[in-house]
Design an enzyme around this catalytic site. Sequence first.
Site, PDB file in Angstrom:
ATOM      1  N   GLY A 211       0.823  -1.207   0.000  1.00  9.55           N
ATOM      2  CA  GLY A 211       0.000   0.000   0.000  1.00  9.55           C
ATOM      3  C   GLY A 211       0.851   1.249   0.000  1.00  9.55           C
ATOM      4  O   GLY A 211       2.030   1.214  -0.351  1.00  9.55           O
ATOM      5  N   ASN A 212       0.259   2.358   0.400  1.00  5.53           N
ATOM      6  CA  ASN A 212       1.001   3.614   0.492  1.00  5.53           C
ATOM      7  C   ASN A 212       0.440   4.455   1.629  1.00  5.53           C
ATOM      8  O   ASN A 212      -0.492   4.041   2.327  1.00  5.53           O
ATOM      9  CB  ASN A 212       0.960   4.373  -0.844  1.00  5.53           C
TER      10      ASN A 212
END
Length: 399
Positions: A211-212
């Site tokens: 993810g981020n």
Amino acid sequence: MLKGKKVVLGITGSIAAYKSCLIIRALVKQGAEVQVVITPAGKEFITPITLSALTHKPVVSEFFSQRDGTWNSHVDLGLWADAMLIAPATASTIGKMANGIADNMLITTYLSMKAPVFVAPAMDLDMYAHPSTQKNLETLKQYGNHIIEPQSGFLASGLEGKGRMEEPENIVKALDSFFEAAAQQSPLSKKKILITAGPTYEKIDPVRFIGNYSSGKMGFALAAECARRGAEVTLVAGPVGLPTPDGVKRIDVESCQEMFEASVNAFPQMDAAILCAAVADFRPEQTATQKIKREKDDLVIRLQPTHDIAAHLGQMKTGSQRLVGFALETNDEEVNAQKKLKKKNFDFIVLNSTRNKGTTFRSDDNQISIISESGQKDYEKKPKTEVARDIIDELSAIF
């Protein structure tokens, strides 16, 4: 139409100051956020503690809130507000407003105000009828202020005149009517707008993902701003914990695949799309059905590209639709954004950079440039709620 609106309420030294409590209650009941700015004379009629209890915010009165140099920014208040209401407004305050006499926090806030200003006069009937007061009110009208006419009564001469402040419910109704009319006149009124926001999570196994750091704050601010201007907003949100803005339809997704499907299904019915989400560019080729155990010193995860949502919608886009993209860059910002603008068939692209400290991921602020075929506009660092206004102003201009 007051739900979610930010209102600066100015209170001056009038016996009618007690009615400001009723105004606050009515505004808050309709979902508005209220910040009180009171003059020193106003505090003689009502206490800041009472006002703070109703607004759940500290009351602003002086330029400096403490002796350590902490000060209240009238400029920030002017940018924060959707409207300023001065109720009650004495003859003295009206005179200062008309002539730019900035000798207290309320007047400096008024002079810095970017939002519409509403004035509810409150004074003796004879004072209101005096030519100097009437001249000052006419000046305020010429400056674009909205005067909420006071109630009628009898002058000392026995003739009928005006002066007593309008009732709180009618004052609040005047603000509500203004925003309702403004929403109907907005270029975005009844427009259907798709907005993507937040990150995507690409599963490695049942407990891990790629993810981020996206918080979704920028996309949610854009959704709130579009709804405020009368648009019908569909918000496709990645896994974030933000509350849904008022009047917005929300579709929760987790992966790029889910966001792709939701966006592609919704886009044909839309007038515009704003692609603000930080979508993962890659996902694991295989997702383990059980938690991966630590059995070796290394682990190799092969990745494959995810759907390019922006490019796909750019191909779907018709001549009547508008498409806005985002570019978060770490280097060669303008060059990369220009390439993305053309490749993805955007009408304009919003550029920001990780090199601008205190912006982008997880921050409440952002600093952007808007790039289109006609050129580039650079903006200062500001709260994401205000950045949203700049972006939606640009979108409104191309409808």
